[in-house]
Write an enzyme that holds these catalytic residues in place. Structure first.
Site, PDB file in Angstrom:
ATOM      1  N   SER A   7       9.004  -0.756  -0.907  1.00 17.63           N
ATOM      2  CA  SER A   7       7.641  -0.821  -0.384  1.00 17.63           C
ATOM      3  C   SER A   7       6.952  -1.967  -1.102  1.00 17.63           C
ATOM      4  O   SER A   7       7.406  -2.391  -2.180  1.00 17.63           O
ATOM      5  CB  SER A   7       6.906   0.492  -0.674  1.00 17.63           C
ATOM      6  OG  SER A   7       5.518   0.358  -0.486  1.00 17.63           O
ATOM      7  N   TYR A  59       3.787   7.014  -6.779  1.00 19.93           N
ATOM      8  CA  TYR A  59       4.571   6.412  -5.692  1.00 19.93           C
ATOM      9  C   TYR A  59       5.007   5.003  -6.071  1.00 19.93           C
ATOM     10  O   TYR A  59       6.186   4.641  -5.916  1.00 19.93           O
ATOM     11  CB  TYR A  59       3.744   6.393  -4.409  1.00 19.93           C
ATOM     12  CG  TYR A  59       4.464   5.761  -3.238  1.00 19.93           C
ATOM     13  CD1 TYR A  59       5.555   6.397  -2.654  1.00 19.93           C
ATOM     14  CD2 TYR A  59       4.065   4.533  -2.725  1.00 19.93           C
ATOM     15  CE1 TYR A  59       6.229   5.828  -1.582  1.00 19.93           C
ATOM     16  CE2 TYR A  59       4.726   3.955  -1.651  1.00 19.93           C
ATOM     17  CZ  TYR A  59       5.807   4.605  -1.085  1.00 19.93           C
ATOM     18  OH  TYR A  59       6.476   4.037  -0.030  1.00 19.93           O
TER      19      TYR A  59
END
Length: 241
Positions: free
Chosen positions: A139, A152
């Protein structure tokens, strides 16, 4: 003219989003695919639609034994494994002060242990055959941290480090890290903070189609064995992140 991908590829998180789009993209390119996710009914429908070169098995990536069995079933079906797309991931964003320890653990288990379980399931074969390709989906959070993304982002920074470590340890195995920007998938559907959930409902539908990431995966796979595409960052053109 695009090339044919004559490879056996494992794909996790294939029941929706990037995983499903990648399954469709690679199936169209002629690859033989073994796809996994927790939602078996979706996998079955996708495999039935795409034909005999796509097989499936339910998979919880946090279970190392289950991942080993998944890889074993792929070898039994197609005879070998050439590449793994570690795509499964979760993103229940929250502020650290919310103390959502169960969600922190879930992200670490899926996003880090899941990737490691996948590598462990294929690495002995890749070493033995002196060839293989691990594609890890990270990501832009592998490069940045924002409020609510601390844990995250930490998991995706870890995936980036693991991918680079694997590259350095094995010069006959290719590694690719693909870091998508905002993409219209189910990622984040499990956010329990109402304010963050509301923000995502606005931003995620405006993100890229998962097809954009599927094409990036295909690009990395299409390169000759002597070429290793190590990292791709793919963002919407208008993204400021």
């Amino acid at each position: 003219m695009t090339s044919k991908i004559d490879k056996v590829v494992l794909i996790t998180g294939a029941s929706s989003g990037i995983g499903e789009a990648t399954t469709r993209e690679l199936a169209a390119a002629g690859a033989r695919l073994f796809i996994g996710a927790r939602r078996g009914t979706r996998l079955e429908a996708l495999a039935d639609e795409l034909g005999e070169n796509v097989a499936w098995r339910e998979l919880d990536v946090t279970d190392g034994s289950a991942f080993d069995a998944f890889a074993g079933a792929a070898k039994e079906r197609f005879g070998r494994i050439d590449a793994l797309v570690n795509n499964a991931g979760v993103m229940p964003l929250s502020m650290l002060a919310a103390l959502k320890r169960d969600e922190w653990k879930r992200m670490i288990d899926v996003n880090i242990h899941g990737v490691l379980n996948g590598i462990a399931a294929v690495l002995p074969d890749f070493i033995a055959q002196k060839n293989g390709h691990v594609i890890n989906i990270a990501s832009i959070a592998a490069r940045i941290v924002m409020p609510s993304s601390s844990v995250y982002s930490a998991t995706k920074h870890a995936v980036r480090a693991i991918t680079e470590g694997l590259r350095q340890e094995h010069d006959m195995i290719r590694t690719t890290l693909i870091s998508p920007g905002p993409t219209a998938t189910e990622l984040g559907h499990d956010v329990t903070d109402p304010d963050i959930a509301a923000m995502l409902k606005v931003s995620i539908p405006q993100g890229m189609s998962p097809d954009a990431i599927a094409r990036a995966i295909r690009y990395a796979l299409e390169q000759p064995d002597s070429v290793d595409v190590n990292e791709l960052v793919v963002r919407p053109t208008a993204s400021a992140m």
